[in-house]
Design a protein around this motif. Structure first.
Motif, PDB file in Angstrom:
ATOM      1  N   MET A  58      42.282  41.530  53.481  1.00 14.25           N
ATOM      2  CA  MET A  58      42.821  41.935  52.180  1.00 14.25           C
ATOM      3  C   MET A  58      42.844  40.728  51.258  1.00 14.25           C
ATOM      4  N   VAL A  59      42.485  40.951  49.994  1.00  8.78           N
ATOM      5  CA  VAL A  59      42.462  39.880  48.998  1.00  8.78           C
ATOM      6  C   VAL A  59      43.384  40.265  47.855  1.00  8.78           C
ATOM      7  N   TYR A  60      44.365  39.401  47.571  1.00 13.42           N
ATOM      8  CA  TYR A  60      45.193  39.624  46.384  1.00 13.42           C
ATOM      9  C   TYR A  60      44.395  39.137  45.183  1.00 13.42           C
ATOM     10  N   CYS A  61      44.108  40.051  44.257  1.00 13.47           N
ATOM     11  CA  CYS A  61      43.298  39.740  43.073  1.00 13.47           C
ATOM     12  C   CYS A  61      44.210  39.623  41.866  1.00 13.47           C
ATOM     13  N   GLN A  62      44.419  38.401  41.442  1.00 16.92           N
ATOM     14  CA  GLN A  62      45.349  38.110  40.353  1.00 16.92           C
ATOM     15  C   GLN A  62      44.823  38.634  39.023  1.00 16.92           C
ATOM     16  N   SER A  63      45.695  39.282  38.279  1.00 18.70           N
ATOM     17  CA  SER A  63      45.322  39.833  36.979  1.00 18.70           C
ATOM     18  C   SER A  63      46.096  39.114  35.884  1.00 18.70           C
ATOM     19  N   ASP A  64      45.376  38.544  34.924  1.00 17.97           N
ATOM     20  CA  ASP A  64      45.990  37.863  33.787  1.00 17.97           C
ATOM     21  C   ASP A  64      45.645  38.613  32.508  1.00 17.97           C
ATOM     22  N   LYS A  65      46.669  39.118  31.833  1.00 18.90           N
ATOM     23  CA  LYS A  65      46.456  39.862  30.589  1.00 18.90           C
ATOM     24  C   LYS A  65      45.452  40.990  30.784  1.00 18.90           C
ATOM     25  N   GLU A  66      45.610  41.713  31.887  1.00 20.08           N
ATOM     26  CA  GLU A  66      44.780  42.867  32.226  1.00 20.08           C
ATOM     27  C   GLU A  66      43.349  42.482  32.606  1.00 20.08           C
ATOM     28  N   LYS A  67      43.073  41.193  32.716  1.00 23.93           N
ATOM     29  CA  LYS A  67      41.761  40.714  33.154  1.00 23.93           C
ATOM     30  C   LYS A  67      41.926  39.993  34.484  1.00 23.93           C
ATOM     31  N   LEU A  68      41.019  40.236  35.404  1.00 24.86           N
ATOM     32  CA  LEU A  68      41.107  39.578  36.697  1.00 24.86           C
ATOM     33  C   LEU A  68      40.773  38.091  36.594  1.00 24.86           C
ATOM     34  N   HIS A  69      41.535  37.288  37.299  1.00 23.62           N
ATOM     35  CA  HIS A  69      41.270  35.853  37.356  1.00 23.62           C
ATOM     36  C   HIS A  69      39.934  35.650  38.078  1.00 23.62           C
ATOM     37  N   PRO A  70      39.092  34.704  37.635  1.00 17.10           N
ATOM     38  CA  PRO A  70      37.780  34.480  38.275  1.00 17.10           C
ATOM     39  C   PRO A  70      37.850  34.241  39.776  1.00 17.10           C
ATOM     40  N   VAL A  71      38.953  33.653  40.277  1.00 23.21           N
ATOM     41  CA  VAL A  71      39.055  33.403  41.713  1.00 23.21           C
ATOM     42  C   VAL A  71      39.058  34.704  42.507  1.00 23.21           C
ATOM     43  N   SER A  72      39.429  35.805  41.869  1.00 21.02           N
ATOM     44  CA  SER A  72      39.425  37.106  42.554  1.00 21.02           C
ATOM     45  C   SER A  72      38.017  37.471  43.011  1.00 21.02           C
ATOM     46  N   TYR A  73      37.038  37.286  42.125  1.00 16.52           N
ATOM     47  CA  TYR A  73      35.644  37.602  42.461  1.00 16.52           C
ATOM     48  C   TYR A  73      35.113  36.652  43.538  1.00 16.52           C
ATOM     49  N   GLU A  74      35.536  35.389  43.468  1.00 17.81           N
ATOM     50  CA  GLU A  74      35.089  34.399  44.454  1.00 17.81           C
ATOM     51  C   GLU A  74      35.598  34.751  45.850  1.00 17.81           C
ATOM     52  N   LEU A  75      36.857  35.174  45.943  1.00 20.76           N
ATOM     53  CA  LEU A  75      37.441  35.500  47.242  1.00 20.76           C
ATOM     54  C   LEU A  75      36.864  36.797  47.807  1.00 20.76           C
ATOM     55  N   ILE A  76      36.644  37.791  46.946  1.00 24.24           N
ATOM     56  CA  ILE A  76      36.020  39.041  47.409  1.00 24.24           C
ATOM     57  C   ILE A  76      34.608  38.760  47.922  1.00 24.24           C
ATOM     58  N   SER A  77      33.874  37.917  47.200  1.00 27.28           N
ATOM     59  CA  SER A  77      32.510  37.559  47.613  1.00 27.28           C
ATOM     60  C   SER A  77      32.522  36.887  48.984  1.00 27.28           C
ATOM     61  N   LYS A  78      33.469  35.971  49.177  1.00 29.94           N
ATOM     62  CA  LYS A  78      33.559  35.276  50.467  1.00 29.94           C
ATOM     63  C   LYS A  78      33.976  36.237  51.572  1.00 29.94           C
ATOM     64  N   ALA A  79      34.953  37.090  51.288  1.00 32.14           N
ATOM     65  CA  ALA A  79      35.442  38.034  52.294  1.00 32.14           C
ATOM     66  C   ALA A  79      34.340  38.993  52.744  1.00 32.14           C
ATOM     67  N   SER A  80      33.438  39.328  51.824  1.00 32.78           N
ATOM     68  CA  SER A  80      32.356  40.253  52.173  1.00 32.78           C
ATOM     69  C   SER A  80      31.356  39.640  53.156  1.00 32.78           C
ATOM     70  N   GLU A  81      31.458  38.309  53.376  1.00 32.37           N
ATOM     71  CA  GLU A  81      30.596  37.635  54.351  1.00 32.37           C
ATOM     72  C   GLU A  81      31.149  37.742  55.774  1.00 32.37           C
TER      73      GLU A  81
END
Length: 319
Positions: free
Chosen positions: A3-26
């Motif tokens: 599970m990845v906590y995807c941080q949302s700032d002002k209704e936009k996801l923080h870029p680290v969210s995409y990085e962690l999802i990408s890594k987790a998918s490996e």
């Protein structure tokens, strides 16, 4: 499951969210579940980076430490992931230890590499002041919790199909009341997003020296950053510090000016960055790491670069 906590700032996801999802998918054979709290207009985009499921908790408002801790713990207990990842942002660093304590599990912070083998995640991070790299495992407690700095992993598209699961979670009323949010205005680009960084260290010598670096950075479309010593001496702001105790950056070009290049500092520079070092000490560690090294006092070199850039721009205007 991871599970990845995807941080949302002002209704936009923080870029680290995409990085962690990408890594987790490996992590082969593990379902990837993204957890988003509050309104996020781009939660569905997480499927494009490898999420198998996206859980969106709708009935929480702006960030509140007690509310977010309570809600995340309830979701984690319900879903029972083997691994739980968070970004080592200011918010993530505040949340993670509280969640770990609440779940009675361990936490490895500021990791630079992750590998999974037989359900165990091997978490690598700098240790002993950055003088060596330690690989840590959490054998007995679940979930295995990790925070990872922004810009450590690359975001890669791995498109999957799915529908966002919108849920509502009952939570305890917080003792913390937010009366007003006052945003700090940033005059310059965040160093984590800059493509060109002009970074200074002890060798720059003064706040006036950093003004010269800022002039050079402005001319070439870059931003100014600095080492821990520069921050401690008050030559540059804390949010512009690069290194183990600062930020991790991923510029195309990194000017290291008057920086010795300790392991702690180099931990903050992504390996794909092109490093240009200016240092009068030919034995400085940064010289060995640099793609291009200039052995000289930094002042005359920067003055000449500024002069040449100005002359070039004048010539183009006069054509």
């Amino acid at each position: 499951m991871v599970m990845v906590y995807c941080q949302s700032d002002k209704e936009k996801l923080h870029p680290v969210s995409y990085e962690l999802i990408s890594k987790a998918s490996e992590f082969h054979g593990m379902e990837v579940v993204a957890l988003v709290l509050g309104n996020s207009e781009d939660a569905e985009v997480l499927f494009n980076y490898g999420a198998d499921r996206v859980i969106l908790v709708e009935n929480v408002g702006s960030y509140n430490l007690e509310v977010y801790t309570d809600v995340i713990c309830k979701i984690v207990k319900k879903e029972s992931p083997e691994i739980f990842l968070l970004g080592a942002t200011q918010l993530g660093r505040e949340l993670a230890p509280r969640i770990a304590a609440r779940l009675n599990t361990g936490l490895t912070a500021d990791c630079t590499n992750l590998e999974v083998n037989d359900g165990l995640i091997y978490m690598t991070r700098p240790a002993f002041g950055g003088n060596l790299m330690a690989t840590i495992i959490c054998e007995k407690h679940r979930p295995q919790m990790v925070t990872v700095r922004p810009n450590v992993f690359e975001k890669r598209e791995n498109k999957k199909l799915g529908k966002v699961e919108k849920v509502k979670i009952d939570y305890k009323e917080s003792r913390i009341k937010i009366e007003e949010v006052i945003e700090k205005g940033l005059k310059e680009t965040d160093i984590t997003k800059a493509e060109i960084i002009v970074s200074g260290g002890r060798g720059v010598g003064s706040k006036e020296g950093f003004e010269k670096l800022k002039e050079f950075a402005n001319l070439i479309g870059g931003v100014v950053a600095g080492s821990r010593v520069a921050v401690e001496n008050g030559w540059i702001e804390k949010e512009k510090q690069v290194g183990q105790t600062g930020k991790t950056v991923r510029p195309k070009i990194y000017f290291a000016i008057g920086i010795s290049g300790t392991i702690q500092h180099l931990a903050g520079i992504h390996e794909n960055s092109f490093i240009i070092a200016i240092n009068k000490d030919k034995n400085a560690p940064i010289i060995k790491m640099a793609n291009l090294a200039i052995i000289s006092d930094w002042g005359p070199v920067i003055d000449r670069l500024i002069k040449r850039k100005i002359e070039k721009e004048k010539a183009s205007v006069l054509k």
